[in-house]
Design an enzyme around this catalytic site. Structure first.
Site, PDB file in Angstrom:
ATOM      1  N   SER A 261      25.586  17.389   8.264  1.00 31.62           N
ATOM      2  CA  SER A 261      26.614  16.894   7.350  1.00 31.62           C
ATOM      3  C   SER A 261      26.204  15.517   6.822  1.00 31.62           C
ATOM      4  O   SER A 261      25.148  14.995   7.203  1.00 31.62           O
ATOM      5  CB  SER A 261      27.945  16.773   8.084  1.00 31.62           C
ATOM      6  N   LYS A 262      27.049  14.969   5.999  1.00 28.59           N
ATOM      7  CA  LYS A 262      26.735  13.679   5.368  1.00 28.59           C
ATOM      8  C   LYS A 262      26.429  12.588   6.399  1.00 28.59           C
ATOM      9  O   LYS A 262      25.748  11.622   6.088  1.00 28.59           O
ATOM     10  CB  LYS A 262      27.895  13.242   4.472  1.00 28.59           C
ATOM     11  N   ARG A 263      26.963  12.757   7.594  1.00 25.86           N
ATOM     12  CA  ARG A 263      26.678  11.774   8.646  1.00 25.86           C
ATOM     13  C   ARG A 263      25.181  11.696   8.938  1.00 25.86           C
ATOM     14  O   ARG A 263      24.667  10.693   9.396  1.00 25.86           O
ATOM     15  CB  ARG A 263      27.374  12.193   9.951  1.00 25.86           C
ATOM     16  N   HIS A 264      24.496  12.818   8.702  1.00 25.30           N
ATOM     17  CA  HIS A 264      23.066  12.868   9.021  1.00 25.30           C
ATOM     18  C   HIS A 264      22.189  12.464   7.841  1.00 25.30           C
ATOM     19  O   HIS A 264      20.989  12.324   7.994  1.00 25.30           O
ATOM     20  CB  HIS A 264      22.674  14.288   9.455  1.00 25.30           C
ATOM     21  N   GLY A 265      22.768  12.316   6.682  1.00 22.18           N
ATOM     22  CA  GLY A 265      21.971  12.004   5.491  1.00 22.18           C
ATOM     23  C   GLY A 265      22.509  12.791   4.319  1.00 22.18           C
ATOM     24  O   GLY A 265      23.540  13.448   4.415  1.00 22.18           O
TER      25      GLY A 265
END
Ligand code: GLU
Length: 498
Positions: A261-265
């Protein structure tokens, strides 16, 4: 009778990517598209693009365009789809409402689906009641057997019902190419809503109708849809439709093994495009997110991927998204692809994402020279501008200490820069290239005991003066690219700084 073979499956496969245009083209959807594409090309089948835009509020043309552009950028041309001729169109769900309506009506007429007039509050109360009795919370089925008169009456009163399908009480089994036999007890499911009205079908319903009418043989999609499959099979069975073959691809996970998800990039393909990754690298990287060829060679272009791809070799477990691996692939392709091709990509990239530079003469040729000097060090095009901004701006910001080679003094550094400037002045503009520069400097150094002892005494301050950085390409390469005038200007500025 589970998993009946349908006559369709005896012919060339037809597969589809069916994105909902409710957001930017997701990296995971691009992976699903690629696996469908590889399967179609490998088997001589057809790859179909279907736009699932029944959610009128969240679907946007902008996103549809972004998806199509992304597919084209990756070279995953579809055989049938919106804006492309095909015998099974239209390929945009919003244009197929009348088709769904007919099938919804059929289910209602046959008593396999029904209108449900319960309000959300009522349903909530039903569920609470079930929980209090220790049962799993489900819709109670209250409207299952309303008489036609009652239904008519409710319509007259202006009530807006949804359409639910009668969920049979049985176990559904299906064979998944990747996951093997999957079993699902329908007892766990309520009578699901298949449409908000006759003209507002929901995903599980429209997908079944489209997969049937578009003669889709293999449904290859993300694992997040596994739980939808039994619902879709129930709808197929209610309508007497054949069942496609299923293959659910493993989830893409972040390095912490939670859903990518966006947390990872960045999760949107276009963000990687904007960072300046090469489509070849992305395709290669995507292919290995859940699949691995026989053997150790991981570098494969699209053609090799098609030749090697086997759906049976797709893994069940989650696939980890590792940005270092993507960087490695990109770096490999920057070196492997013919340089003209890389330059062409770079030109396209600069056109799509223009940048303003305050240094004059940053022509296309200039940019290519910069790229050439950076190519071994960068992971993507955008790093050129972050690593080596000195090629694009006249204003370098650095501390004078940067100019001083280890163990040297300000005095010797200043002298080295004065010497360097003189050598630069002595070279005619026409000969101002890295080979000549190097020859001149080295012959000067060979005749100077102080510099001969340690070349860094002159080459370090020179390189630092030109780049303002502690790491950069070599000084002669930078000087050639900057040109004589800018080179001398920078050396003089450094002299003044000391
Ligand atoms: N529209 C669905 C999605 O974007 C497609 C699911 C499917 O392939 O059936 O996830």
């Amino acid at each position: 009778m589970d998993d009946p073979k349908t006559p369709q499956q005896l012919f060339a496969p037809r597969v589809r990517i069916a994105p909902s245009p409710t957001g930017w083209f997701h990296f995971g959807t691009a992976r699903t598209a690629l696996f469908n594409f590889l399967f179609a090309r490998k088997t001589g089948g057809k790859f179909i693009l279907r736009i699932e835009d029944t959610d009128q509020i969240r679907s946007k043309k902008l996103y549809e365009d972004n998806i199509k552009e992304g597919l084209k950028w990756l070279n995953l041309e579809w055989d049938e789809g919106p804006d492309k001729a095909g015998d099974f169109g239209p390929y945009r769900q919003s244009e197929r409402i009348d088709i769904y309506k007919k099938y919804l009506q059929q289910l209602l007429d046959e008593g396999k689906a029904y209108y449900c007039f319960c309000s959300p509050e009522e349903i909530e109360a039903q569920k609470q009641d079930m929980v209090s009795r220790g049962l799993p919370p489900k819709y109670s089925g209250k409207c299952r057997d309303l008489s036609p008169e009652t239904v008519k009456q409710y319509f007259k009163e202006g009530k807006n019902p949804v359409i639910r399908i009668k969920m049979p009480n049985k176990i559904i089994k299906f064979n998944d190419i990747i996951r093997g036999e999957v079993e699902f007890n329908l007892d766990l499911l309520e009578d699901i809503i298949i449409a908000k009205s006759l003209t507002e079908p929901l995903y599980n319903f429209s997908v079944v109708i489209d997969d049937y009418l578009m003669q889709i043989t293999h449904v290859i999609r993300g694992e997040d849809h596994v739980s939808n499959t039994p619902k879709q099979i129930v709808i197929q069975e209610a309508l007497g439709l054949p069942r496609p073959i299923y293959a659910h691809l493993p989830m893409i996970l972040g390095p912490d093994r939670s859903k990518f998800s966006k947390r990872h990039g960045a999760t949107a393909l276009s963000e990687y495009q904007k960072l300046g990754y090469l489509p070849e690298a992305i395709v290669n990287f995507l292919a290995l997110l859940g699949w691995h060829p026989v053997g150790d060679n991981e570098i494969m272009n699209l053609e090799q991927l098609i030749n090697n791809f086997e759906l049976e070799r797709v893994q069940k477990g989650g696939a980890i998204f590792n940005i270092q691996k993507l960087n490695w692939f990109n770096n490999q392709y920057l070196k492997l692809l013919p340089r003209e091709k890389v330059f062409a990509y770079f030109e396209e990239y600069m056109k799509k994402y223009p940048r303003k530079f305050d240094l004059p003469n940053t022509s296309h040729e200039y940019l290519n020279k910069v790229l050439e000097s950076e190519i071994l060090r960068i992971n993507n095009f955008s790093e050129i501008f972050t690593n080596s901004d000195f090629f694009f701006t006249k204003n370098l910001h650095y501390q004078k200490d940067l100019l001083i080679w280890k163990g040297e003094s300000e005095q010797t550094t200043k002298q080295a820069l004065i010497d360097a400037s003189k050598i630069m002045e002595s070279i005619p503009e026409i000969d101002f290239n890295s080979i000549n520069l190097q020859a001149k400097f080295y012959s000067f150094i060979d005749n100077n005991a102080f510099y001969q002892q340690n070349r860094g005494r002159i080459l370090w301050p020179l390189r630092a003066a030109l780049s303002g950085k502690s790491a950069s390409p070599g000084p002669f390469e930078i000087a050639e690219i900057l040109g004589k005038k800018e080179t001398i200007k920078r050396i003089k500025q450094a002299i003044e700084l000391i």
